[in-house]
Write a protein that holds these residues in place. Structure first.
Motif, PDB file in Angstrom:
ATOM      1  N   PRO A   5       0.823  -1.217   0.000  1.00  0.00           N
ATOM      2  CA  PRO A   5       0.000   0.000   0.000  1.00  0.00           C
ATOM      3  C   PRO A   5       0.855   1.263   0.000  1.00  0.00           C
ATOM      4  CG  PRO A   5      -0.806  -1.575   1.617  1.00  0.00           C
ATOM      5  CD  PRO A   5       0.507  -2.105   1.113  1.00  0.00           C
ATOM      6  N   ILE A   6       0.377   2.266  -0.677  1.00  0.00           N
ATOM      7  CA  ILE A   6       1.113   3.514  -0.869  1.00  0.00           C
ATOM      8  C   ILE A   6       1.441   4.203   0.450  1.00  0.00           C
ATOM      9  CG2 ILE A   6      -0.904   5.026  -1.174  1.00  0.00           C
ATOM     10  CD1 ILE A   6       2.194   5.162  -3.360  1.00  0.00           C
ATOM     11  N   ASP A   7       0.604   4.023   1.461  1.00  0.00           N
ATOM     12  CA  ASP A   7       0.822   4.732   2.727  1.00  0.00           C
ATOM     13  C   ASP A   7       1.967   4.155   3.551  1.00  0.00           C
ATOM     14  OD1 ASP A   7      -0.556   2.405   3.438  1.00  0.00           O
ATOM     15  OD2 ASP A   7      -1.675   3.401   5.025  1.00  0.00           O
ATOM     16  N   THR A  27      -0.679   1.653  -4.925  1.00  0.00           N
ATOM     17  CA  THR A  27       0.420   0.855  -4.374  1.00  0.00           C
ATOM     18  C   THR A  27       1.763   1.532  -4.646  1.00  0.00           C
ATOM     19  OG1 THR A  27       0.801  -0.423  -6.393  1.00  0.00           O
ATOM     20  CG2 THR A  27      -0.879  -1.277  -4.847  1.00  0.00           C
ATOM     21  N   VAL A  28       2.766   1.062  -3.921  1.00  0.00           N
ATOM     22  CA  VAL A  28       4.128   1.551  -4.146  1.00  0.00           C
ATOM     23  C   VAL A  28       4.527   1.263  -5.591  1.00  0.00           C
ATOM     24  CG1 VAL A  28       6.543   1.255  -3.479  1.00  0.00           C
ATOM     25  CG2 VAL A  28       4.758   1.293  -1.711  1.00  0.00           C
ATOM     26  N   GLY A  29       4.137   0.110  -6.094  1.00  0.00           N
ATOM     27  CA  GLY A  29       4.438  -0.240  -7.486  1.00  0.00           C
ATOM     28  C   GLY A  29       3.817   0.722  -8.475  1.00  0.00           C
ATOM     29  N   ASP A  30       2.574   1.144  -8.214  1.00  0.00           N
ATOM     30  CA  ASP A  30       1.929   2.134  -9.085  1.00  0.00           C
ATOM     31  C   ASP A  30       2.765   3.403  -9.160  1.00  0.00           C
ATOM     32  OD1 ASP A  30      -0.286   0.429  -9.435  1.00  0.00           O
ATOM     33  OD2 ASP A  30      -1.488   1.454  -7.902  1.00  0.00           O
ATOM     34  N   GLY A  35       6.353   7.170 -11.611  1.00  0.00           N
ATOM     35  CA  GLY A  35       7.283   8.195 -11.164  1.00  0.00           C
ATOM     36  C   GLY A  35       6.591   9.363 -10.483  1.00  0.00           C
ATOM     37  N   SER A  36       7.387  10.125  -9.785  1.00  0.00           N
ATOM     38  CA  SER A  36       6.847  11.239  -9.000  1.00  0.00           C
ATOM     39  C   SER A  36       6.266  12.344  -9.873  1.00  0.00           C
ATOM     40  CB  SER A  36       7.932  11.810  -8.086  1.00  0.00           C
ATOM     41  OG  SER A  36       9.020  12.307  -8.838  1.00  0.00           O
ATOM     42  N   ALA A  61      10.770  12.142  -2.678  1.00  0.00           N
ATOM     43  CA  ALA A  61      11.455  11.723  -1.457  1.00  0.00           C
ATOM     44  C   ALA A  61      10.907  10.390  -0.952  1.00  0.00           C
ATOM     45  CB  ALA A  61      11.323  12.801  -0.383  1.00  0.00           C
ATOM     46  N   ALA A  62       9.598  10.206  -1.039  1.00  0.00           N
ATOM     47  CA  ALA A  62       8.996   8.942  -0.603  1.00  0.00           C
ATOM     48  C   ALA A  62       9.572   7.781  -1.407  1.00  0.00           C
ATOM     49  CB  ALA A  62       7.480   8.997  -0.741  1.00  0.00           C
ATOM     50  N   LEU A  63       9.713   7.970  -2.707  1.00  0.00           N
ATOM     51  CA  LEU A  63      10.290   6.920  -3.547  1.00  0.00           C
ATOM     52  C   LEU A  63      11.748   6.647  -3.203  1.00  0.00           C
ATOM     53  CD1 LEU A  63       8.746   7.770  -7.022  1.00  0.00           C
ATOM     54  CD2 LEU A  63       8.263   5.785  -5.585  1.00  0.00           C
TER      55      LEU A  63
END
Length: 100
Positions: A5-7, A27-30, A35-36, A61-63
């Motif tokens: 999950p993205i969070d 999702t993180v994969g999405d 890309g940002s 930064a999250a990525l």
């Protein structure tokens, strides 16, 4: 990690999570696959007055797994240019947005 999950990314709180999900980024994969900059573009066009350059910094930064203040200056410069391009297209109107 792609279905995570993205969070779970650092700096992605409930408001950002909700906005990202509304933009189809769940999702993180999405987020990694688009890309940002593309995520920022989607958010900016959905919520132009609520989404700022700091959102783009936070997504990048999250990525990278860091705080946005810790992004290298050259990365911030490149992100500022990307944001300017997106913001300029938004100001030109709908026809121009399709040309990005």
């Amino acid at each position: 990690m792609t279905e995570t999950p993205i969070d779970t990314l650092p700096g992605i709180g409930p408001v950002t999570q909700s906005r990202l999900e509304d933009a189809g980024i769940r999702t993180v994969g999405d987020l990694r696959s688009m890309g940002s900059v593309e995520a920022y573009r989607r958010l900016k066009f959905m919520l132009p007055r609520q989404v700022s350059l700091n959102a783009l910094y936070a997504l990048e930064a999250a990525l990278r797994g860091c705080h946005w203040l810790d992004l290298p200056e050259d990365v911030k410069t490149a992100l500022r240019q990307e944001a300017k391009t997106i913001d300029d297209a938004f100001r030109r109107g709908a026809a121009a947005r399709c040309a990005i």
